[in-house]
Design an enzyme around this catalytic site. Structure first.
Site, PDB file in Angstrom:
ATOM      1  N   SER A   1       0.835  -1.200   0.000  1.00 19.54           N
ATOM      2  CA  SER A   1       0.000   0.000   0.000  1.00 19.54           C
ATOM      3  C   SER A   1       0.873   1.254   0.000  1.00 19.54           C
ATOM      4  O   SER A   1       1.665   1.455  -0.923  1.00 19.54           O
ATOM      5  CB  SER A   1      -0.982  -0.037   1.166  1.00 19.54           C
TER       6      SER A   1
ATOM      7  N   HIS B   1      -8.401   0.919  -0.233  1.00 22.81           N
ATOM      8  CA  HIS B   1      -8.448  -0.014  -1.360  1.00 22.81           C
ATOM      9  C   HIS B   1      -9.842  -0.585  -1.600  1.00 22.81           C
ATOM     10  O   HIS B   1     -10.039  -1.797  -1.688  1.00 22.81           O
ATOM     11  CB  HIS B   1      -7.419  -1.132  -1.164  1.00 22.81           C
TER      12      HIS B   1
END
Length: 312
Positions: A93, A201
């Protein structure tokens, strides 16, 4: 990718906030300079929040993301100063931004500014309490995807991270995540809610993706000098890749960490060093690529110092 040196992996948000200031410790002599550089780039005292802020302040996405990039770049720079030449880089991430800096594809000051802006956009996208992220253990990806489909009548929900076999994270609207988690538990899964302020996400952040694309157009990107395994595609970035569009898509796309580690292992790399606080990636690497040893930054730095001090 070369098998001679370790790959470096960079932590994402979602771990223990209290480990953040500890990560800037005695094993990282360049950390102070990097934190000062981040303060100057951001125009606010990130260092003061890291060392004096409460865990709740450090969990705020707009603070946590630039803090992680800062710590991870500092750790990597220390290893480079020790002579480490990474065989590959991969971020989880927000860790992808640190990987791009270390690869020479993105300037550090631009990276921390992008991380802070990204965090601010995310923080404002979903009101507190309306989103959730939950780690799921004990089910394969296909089973968790099925459970998310069961939860979608209650709202947005999907798999945010495919971390390792039997290790995923679901993200989305709180009620939909609860429904998906209940379906996972019916199949025997174990769940743990993550201490984050934003559901990353997932499609709740589509508006953020579009807004962030504008900021990305103001920044210069270069071809990585070291292989960076992209979160969105799980393959090395090349000169032909549009890094800007991938980083915009990255906001809503699944983190394909399991596939990324398997690609690194398939290249012959035998060791991975985690840069950043905590040790959550260590466990993921061990499960995703069992033949690859994984070690934290501080332990690797001490071991390498000891080897050179001993003449090896």
């Amino acid at each position: 990718m070369s098998a001679g040196e370790p790959a470096l992996v960079f932590e994402g948000q979602g771990g223990d906030a209290e480990s953040v200031p500890r990560a800037l410790g005695r094993d990282c002599p360049v950390c102070g300079d990097v934190v000062e550089e981040a303060d100057a780039a951001l125009g606010f005292p990130l260092s003061k929040i890291i060392f004096q802020g409460s865990p709740d302040e450090l969990r705020r996405t707009a603070v946590a993301q630039p803090a992680l990039v800062t710590i991870e770049v500092a750790h990597a720079r220390h290893l480079l100063d020790m002579g480490v030449r990474p065989s590959a880089l991969a971020g989880h991430s927000i860790g992808q931004y640190a990987a791009l800096v270390v690869a020479g594809a993105l300037d550090f000051r631009d990276a921390v500014r992008l991380a802070a802006h990204r965090g601010e956009l995310m923080q404002s996208a979903v009101p507190d309490g309306e989103g959730a992220m939950v780690a799921i253990s004990g089910l394969e990806l296909s089973d968790v995807l099925d459970a998310c489909r069961d939860g979608r009548p209650a709202g947005v929900v999907g798999v945010a991270c495919d971390n390792a076999p039997g290790r995923t994270v679901v993200s989305g609207a709180a009620d939909a995540v609860s429904a998906a988690v209940a379906a996972c538990k019916d199949k025997g899964a174990i769940s743990v809610e993550l201490p984050v302020s934003v559901p990353f996400h997932c499609d709740l952040l589509t508006g953020v993706k579009d807004a962030f694309a504008t900021a990305l157009r103001q920044v210069t990107f270069r071809t990585p000098r070291i292989a960076v395994i992209d979160n969105v595609t799980a393959r090395p970035l090349t000169a032909e890749d549009d890094i800007r569009s991938l980083l915009a898509e990255h906001i809503v796309a699944r983190v394909r960490f399991r596939e990324s580690m398997q690609r690194i292992a398939a290249s012959g790399v035998g060791e991975v060093v985690q840069c950043g606080p905590g040790r959550s990636l260590i466990k993921m690497v061990g499960k995703a690529a069992p033949g690859v040893s994984a070690v934290t930054f501080d332990r690797y730095a001490r071991q390498r110092d000891a080897r050179f001090a001993g003449g090896h």
